[in-house]
Scaffold this motif. Structure first.
Motif, mmCIF file in Angstrom:
data_model
loop_
_atom_site.group_PDB
_atom_site.id
_atom_site.type_symbol
_atom_site.label_atom_id
_atom_site.label_comp_id
_atom_site.label_asym_id
_atom_site.label_seq_id
_atom_site.Cartn_x
_atom_site.Cartn_y
_atom_site.Cartn_z
ATOM 1 N N PRO A 149 0.832 -1.209 0.000
ATOM 2 C CA PRO A 149 0.000 0.000 0.000
ATOM 3 C C PRO A 149 0.862 1.253 0.000
ATOM 4 O O PRO A 149 2.009 1.239 0.462
ATOM 5 C CB PRO A 149 -0.793 -0.108 1.299
ATOM 6 N N SER A 150 0.328 2.327 -0.539
ATOM 7 C CA SER A 150 1.041 3.597 -0.545
ATOM 8 C C SER A 150 0.038 4.689 -0.216
ATOM 9 O O SER A 150 -1.166 4.437 -0.191
ATOM 10 C CB SER A 150 1.627 3.842 -1.933
ATOM 11 N N LEU A 151 0.538 5.893 0.012
ATOM 12 C CA LEU A 151 -0.368 7.001 0.303
ATOM 13 C C LEU A 151 -1.318 7.233 -0.858
ATOM 14 O O LEU A 151 -2.457 7.657 -0.679
ATOM 15 C CB LEU A 151 0.420 8.279 0.609
ATOM 16 N N PRO A 154 -4.123 3.602 -0.838
ATOM 17 C CA PRO A 154 -4.173 3.092 0.545
ATOM 18 C C PRO A 154 -5.314 2.100 0.775
ATOM 19 O O PRO A 154 -5.885 2.047 1.852
ATOM 20 C CB PRO A 154 -4.384 4.374 1.339
ATOM 21 N N ILE A 155 -5.669 1.302 -0.222
ATOM 22 C CA ILE A 155 -6.758 0.336 -0.060
ATOM 23 C C ILE A 155 -6.399 -0.653 1.063
ATOM 24 O O ILE A 155 -5.227 -0.963 1.294
ATOM 25 C CB ILE A 155 -7.027 -0.386 -1.399
ATOM 26 N N ALA A 156 -7.412 -1.119 1.773
ATOM 27 C CA ALA A 156 -7.192 -1.961 2.958
ATOM 28 C C ALA A 156 -6.566 -3.310 2.580
ATOM 29 O O ALA A 156 -6.625 -3.745 1.437
ATOM 30 C CB ALA A 156 -8.511 -2.192 3.690
ATOM 31 N N ASP A 157 -5.974 -3.951 3.575
ATOM 32 C CA ASP A 157 -5.236 -5.205 3.357
ATOM 33 C C ASP A 157 -6.120 -6.284 2.735
ATOM 34 O O ASP A 157 -5.720 -6.962 1.793
ATOM 35 C CB ASP A 157 -4.666 -5.710 4.686
ATOM 36 N N TRP A 158 -7.304 -6.482 3.283
ATOM 37 C CA TRP A 158 -8.161 -7.548 2.771
ATOM 38 C C TRP A 158 -8.535 -7.286 1.314
ATOM 39 O O TRP A 158 -8.443 -8.171 0.477
ATOM 40 C CB TRP A 158 -9.424 -7.710 3.623
ATOM 41 N N GLU A 159 -8.932 -6.076 1.006
ATOM 42 C CA GLU A 159 -9.344 -5.766 -0.359
ATOM 43 C C GLU A 159 -8.162 -5.895 -1.321
ATOM 44 O O GLU A 159 -8.317 -6.347 -2.455
ATOM 45 C CB GLU A 159 -9.952 -4.366 -0.413
ATOM 46 N N LEU A 192 -8.576 -13.443 9.388
ATOM 47 C CA LEU A 192 -8.455 -11.992 9.192
ATOM 48 C C LEU A 192 -7.608 -11.358 10.297
ATOM 49 O O LEU A 192 -6.841 -10.433 10.042
ATOM 50 C CB LEU A 192 -9.857 -11.352 9.201
ATOM 51 N N LEU A 195 -4.108 -11.340 9.369
ATOM 52 C CA LEU A 195 -3.801 -10.945 7.988
ATOM 53 C C LEU A 195 -2.771 -9.832 7.870
ATOM 54 O O LEU A 195 -1.766 -9.971 7.161
ATOM 55 C CB LEU A 195 -5.095 -10.539 7.265
ATOM 56 N N SER A 196 -2.988 -8.725 8.575
ATOM 57 C CA SER A 196 -2.137 -7.552 8.369
ATOM 58 C C SER A 196 -0.672 -7.846 8.676
ATOM 59 O O SER A 196 0.219 -7.464 7.917
ATOM 60 C CB SER A 196 -2.643 -6.380 9.209
ATOM 61 N N SER A 197 -0.432 -8.556 9.777
ATOM 62 C CA SER A 197 0.968 -8.822 10.111
ATOM 63 C C SER A 197 1.574 -9.833 9.138
ATOM 64 O O SER A 197 2.735 -9.697 8.738
ATOM 65 C CB SER A 197 1.113 -9.270 11.562
ATOM 66 N N ARG A 200 2.622 -8.144 5.851
ATOM 67 C CA ARG A 200 3.819 -7.307 5.980
ATOM 68 C C ARG A 200 5.073 -8.142 6.192
ATOM 69 O O ARG A 200 6.116 -7.886 5.588
ATOM 70 C CB ARG A 200 3.614 -6.285 7.098
ATOM 71 N N PRO B 338 1.507 3.884 5.258
ATOM 72 C CA PRO B 338 0.524 4.721 4.520
ATOM 73 C C PRO B 338 -0.899 4.652 5.053
ATOM 74 O O PRO B 338 -1.816 4.943 4.299
ATOM 75 C CB PRO B 338 0.620 4.154 3.112
ATOM 76 N N VAL B 340 -3.375 2.237 6.423
ATOM 77 C CA VAL B 340 -4.420 1.398 5.818
ATOM 78 C C VAL B 340 -5.114 0.536 6.873
ATOM 79 O O VAL B 340 -4.481 0.005 7.786
ATOM 80 C CB VAL B 340 -3.874 0.468 4.711
ATOM 81 N N PRO B 341 -6.418 0.394 6.733
ATOM 82 C CA PRO B 341 -7.162 -0.523 7.606
ATOM 83 C C PRO B 341 -6.869 -1.972 7.206
ATOM 84 O O PRO B 341 -6.342 -2.226 6.127
ATOM 85 C CB PRO B 341 -8.634 -0.199 7.323
ATOM 86 N N THR B 342 -7.218 -2.904 8.075
ATOM 87 C CA THR B 342 -7.110 -4.320 7.721
ATOM 88 C C THR B 342 -8.200 -4.703 6.742
ATOM 89 O O THR B 342 -8.003 -5.515 5.857
ATOM 90 C CB THR B 342 -7.194 -5.191 8.991
ATOM 91 N N HIS B 344 -11.977 -3.171 4.640
ATOM 92 C CA HIS B 344 -13.020 -2.171 4.392
ATOM 93 C C HIS B 344 -14.412 -2.768 4.547
ATOM 94 O O HIS B 344 -15.259 -2.223 5.194
ATOM 95 C CB HIS B 344 -12.922 -1.612 2.960
#
Lengths: 684, 684
Positions: A149-151, A154-159, A192, A195-197, A200, B338, B340-342, B344
């Motif tokens: 993701p970037s500025l 910045p779409i969310a991780d799941w999407e 879920l 997911l985020s960790s 990354r 940047p 981002v949520p996990t 949406h």
């Protein structure tokens, strides 16, 4: 107009015309040949390798203009360069082997799709007939590479993951509105949470495990090739677990263990009784089976050098009581009239909800039940044997303490069940035992001398051949019990009513009379005390014969009821499922009237069909829908309780039967033992 | 050909021709008027009562032949006979009121469908405009009566229930194969566990709660009319819960409580920080909110005299950080670039999985997030205000410590967010306080004498009107802070740059100078010490003014950025959501440049729009899909960080703005306070 080229795909032989410039993989798909790929055609997974048989570069020559395929791309060359050993091992060279996702068709070609590149791989299974199982698991893995993701984006991780997954799955957008397919994807809540960790840590390069093309249930860093699943058959006595590779179908480990619920009751009725009588009865039974399943899962994983978290699905079968207790549903109404289960249809439950220690987001699939005493194990047996796909009428029998019977063909299936008692499994027979070293497994009686010979598990040959048997016999197991009774009948020692002929004292061995009046009535000595490890004569008693008569009459009457309901005289095939069926002598089983009369060639023993069915459902998602649909249509018949039925049952206690001809084994029936009354029936 | 009759349905006025002998309920459905029924038209629930206005029996006369309706059936008569009080209370008589499921049409009729019998009931809500919400909850109840199982029909409990449910739901079989619809029904696993005993205790007469017409989540004995659900807005500071009747839409209880996470950090950034810095930080934050939600659910249920198990669904909204913490998702990446949520998209999670103490099989629905700082509360605000259905361009602003802004119409919506600091809510202002008794809420300054008057929460009228104010003032709340700054500017005490004019010492009250140099710089005394309960003068300081300038500049610049991105000069309407917007004086807010220039009539304060949106999503399933689709299309803009933007921000700190005309409040701007440099800009 674009030019077309001819393509032939081996070994399937599929052929057709394809567009100029189309990739081999895409062309193959158009012709109905699936080639694997999990890297979204990025030349990184190498799962889509094919061999060019004709039309290929003679040499690895990027500049060649004469060939019917696009030159080896830089990405392709790089892939093979990283794996010199792979080509070496197979004896392939670059140019001969190509990545079908990269290689474009510019002329006529003959392509060989090697086994490992084929989508929907097949395994072969033996049963009543040889057949193939397509590997179409509920869980598939996809490699997904995302830009971080970037500025600006910045779409969310799941999407982000779902969009990438759509690409990797090669899905086409749906409908007129052209809505992205990933809108429909779901992710398991516990998955879920990590997911985020994971994304990354994995630098946005992950393998996604998708259940039913719909729900993401695992996300692992980097490239992960294999998924694992387990098929489990929960028997009242034994729990068997098979760990499989969901991609290849390969069985990696097979574990079994006594059902720990045995301490609460030997058969299902006594366990139902236990659950009714104790406030915490169900809880105890449920926890016992869950902890055994967890133990088996752990063992299987450890033997295969995988983590239990890598197991993403378990398919379970068992009789209705085992099914209910597994699901923590009270089995009370299974045991009380009118005998109904809580649910028929198959269920999908999260592993964590049931406390099974695989991946907590993994799925537990339980096959459908058919009736109170015709459970998910019978459903699995149908799936394995497929009577619903036959023109002939098949009779499937799963023999245990309870016997389940299925009869029919593609048009109609009927079923029933009957208690047979434990005698057929070697219990409640005076010297009966489970099939284990030391158990007599085969018996033959000479009809002239009335002397027996026998085989013992763990020792080669017949006891009459050599002296190694001395002191090794411990008891008689199920198959030898059938043998003994049949041989006693064939040799004329017991008559067609199952009574010992007391006038046979003429014959005796040097050690004493084989046929004698023992402590609890008449009996026939199979092994003398000095041949055993227990220091006692091992006889077959009048009481034992009686047990077998009742069991076989129950089984036969149940089968006859189904045949009558289907307006059939005899089945075209008889299929015996379960360990019991695998070891008995078919001819002798028929001689005592255990199974209906039919050509002996058409009697099959298929072993653990329930376990096979569980494995099939594990490996092929479509089979789950198939069995759900079939079980809804199976007609159930309760065995009637009227006097006429009782009468039929009594007639069936005779050897082979008091009112049925049994043509196929008629030549074995000794004239002297046939009851005059029975002869009347048989001549009718 | 069958005869046709005319029917008119009031109050909708729908009319049409119907078949001879059709029931009123069925005829009404054909004309698009839904009449309730949950007893599968068995004349037992009484929910389908209608009043016959014309064409009815003059008297309750079963033998009459003259009438245009079928006579009152025995079942109908029995229903009303059991409820004499119902008719008495309403002043109805049998014959005038009929059960529309039973009453057949044999001639022209005029029917009145009373409010309580109408399907899809509507509630009215006030906001920027009056509008109606259709009640289409995710959960509907159906009365299902089954015949008990028998040896002849031993189908399992779930299948028996599902078949009965199909009948009660009045579903039509699908497709060419005519497959029963109940094959598709599901039952929640924990609900299944109690099914068999409930059915038997209830004698096969139960009310089934179905989620999304698909999954059975509760089965209760007998007839149960109402379902309950809760809508929750989790604010950083306050958690508000609304308990609703899902059938009628009625709000039954409204509870609120401080967000317990405040002890871990006052604003979202400090809570994110807490979660990052403490290994168990997230767990603590998560558990804190879950236990508060459970407390509020319990309170609401107890006030309404229902059990928490009767609550079958909860819809939750909150900013992205509250959203993540609620779901036990780590909020780390919300606070780090940047940003981002996990996830949406909206989520549905079983109550038991989240530990919310409603019915364990109940559903928790969480609205979608839009960006890291534009959360599910903003989604709810959109749902409540519906900018996406407008032709005009609306600017929605939710002001808190952080402000979220949505701009656009049916074609396009853009959003952004900006930190505004706590000043607008009364925090970090020297004598600021939350809106509570004792807080100054309104301030007016006489531009000649420079003397103030004020209003205090909990006391009637202005302080200058009577003496009751003495000693009761505790501080200044948000609305009065805006008032004070605007009045200081309008009266010329501070200039357009927000600086106190030091030459104004000419004016003073008998108690001293209002404008004076205090301990921390220049200030204006609003209340003298003897008017307060704290024994100190309460002034508005230079520092306070500065805080407001920064906050309003942030808000204004964010709004301007969105307007520019949308190629708009000014919005057609400005909608202020949240408690803040409800109390401020719109004119004064515009005078200091807090909101963009537009006709004051087009500035609306709509209160807790996020809470309203949560309620709408609770009561109407279609709205959940609507907001999921809308949020996917909202374009997000991060506020730029370039020097040009910084410059714009600095210009926006002026009152009302250094480079914008603010025509609608230009007449209020005192000539003497306008900065010469600003005048230059304004004349451009």
């Amino acid at each position: 107009m674009t030019r077309k080229h001819n393509i032939i795909l081996q070994p399937s032989g599929r052929r057709g015309q394809v567009e100029e410039g189309q990739s081999i993989r895409s062309a193959a798909r158009d012709l109905g040949v699936e080639i694997e790929s999990i890297c979204a055609e990025n030349a990184t997974c190498g799962k889509c390798m094919v061999l060019i048989e004709e039309g290929r570069f003679e040499k690895y020559n990027i500049d060649s203009k004469r060939d019917n395929l696009s030159p080896v791309s830089t990405e392709e060359a790089a892939y093979f360069a990283r794996r010199p050993k792979l080509l070496q091992d197979k004896g392939w060279e670059v140019g001969q082997v190509r990545l079908s996702c990269q290689c474009k068709i510019h002329g006529d070609v003959l392509i060989n799709v090697p086994e490992e590149s084929r989508g929907n791989k097949q395994i072969v299974r033996k049963s009543a007939r040889v057949r193939e199982i397509e590997i179409k698991p509920a869980i598939r893995k996809y490699l997904v590479s995302m830009s971080p993701p970037s500025l600006e984006r910045p779409i969310a991780d799941w999407e982000r993951l779902a969009k990438g997954l759509e690409t990797s799955m090669g899905l086409v957008r749906r409908g007129e509105e052209n809505l992205p397919r990933w809108y429909d994807f779901e992710i398991d809540y516990q998955c879920l949470r990590k997911l985020s960790s994971t994304l990354r840590n994995a630098k946005w390069n992950v393998t996604v495990s998708v259940w039913k093309d719909r729900e993401v249930i695992a996300v692992d860093p980097g490239y992960v090739e294999n998924s694992y699943g387990a098929a489990v058959d929960i028997g009242s006595t034994t729990v068997a677990l098979y760990l499989c590779n969901l991609r290849t179908g390969e069985m990696l480990a097979s574990e079994s263990e006594m059902n720990p619920q045995i301490v609460y009751g030997e058969d299902v009725m006594s366990r139902i009784q236990y659950a009714i009588e104790h406030a915490d009865g169900l809880e105890k039974l449920h926890k016992a089976i869950i902890s055994t399943l967890n133990k088996l899962l752990k063992q299987a994983a450890s033997e295969t050098f995988i983590k239990t978290e890598e197991i993403l699905e378990v398919v379970l079968v068992g009789n209705s009581t085992m099914h209910h207790v597994l699901l923590n549903l009270h089995p009370k109404d299974l045991g009380l009239a009118p005998f109904v289960p809580t649910i028929h249809k198959s269920m999908d439950i999260k592993a964590r909800e049931l406390g099974l220690q695989i991946n907590p987001s993994g799925n537990i699939h339980v096959l459908p039940t058919i009736a109170s005493f015709v459970g998910a194990d019978t459903s699995a047996m149908i799936l394995a044997e497929e009577p619903h796909k036959q023109d002939e009428n098949w009779l499937l029998i799963d023999v245990g303490t309870n016997a389940e019977l299925i009869l029919g063909n593609r048009k109609r299936l009927v079923c029933t069940s009957t208690p047979t008692g434990p005698a057929l499994e070697g219990a409640h027979v005076e010297y009966g035992m489970h099939a284990a070293p030391g158990a007599i497994e085969r018996v033959h009686i000479d009809e002239k001398t009335l002397e027996p010979k026998y085989k013992v598990i763990g020792v080669e040959g017949w006891n009459t051949d050599h002296a190694e048997f001395k002191g090794r016999v411990k008891g008689i197991c199920g198959s030898a019990i059938i043998d003994s009774v049949a041989e006693l009948f064939r040799a004329g020692i017991v008559d067609s009513r199952g009574k010992f002929r007391k006038d046979l004292d003429s014959t005796s061995s040097p050690k004493g009379k084989r046929v004698r009046e023992g402590e609890s009535g008449w009996e026939y000595v199979i092994a003398w005390a000095d041949e055993t490890s227990i220091g006692r004569d091992i006889p077959m008693t009048q009481q034992d014969v009686r047990q077998i008569q009742l069991a076989k009459a129950a089984l036969f009457t149940a089968a006859r009821t189904l045949l009558k309901r289907s307006n059939l005289q005899d089945p075209d095939k008889v299929i015996l499922a379960g360990g019991f069926g695998s070891y008995i002598d078919k001819e002798k089983a028929m001689l005592i009237g255990l199974i209906p009369d039919c050509d002996l060639e058409n009697v099959y023993a298929v072993g653990n069909a329930a376990g096979d069915g569980a494995r099939i459902a594990l490996l092929n998602l479509e089979k789950r829908e198939e069995i759900d649909a079939i079980t809804r249509k199976v007609e159930r018949f309760e065995l009637p309780t009227d006097p006429e039925f009782q009468n039929q049952f009594m007639l069936a206690t005779s050897f082979p039967h008091m009112s049925e001809p049994f043509e196929h084994i008629a030549h074995l029936i000794p004239n002297r033992v046939v009851d005059p009354m029975a002869r009347n029936f048989m001549s009718k």
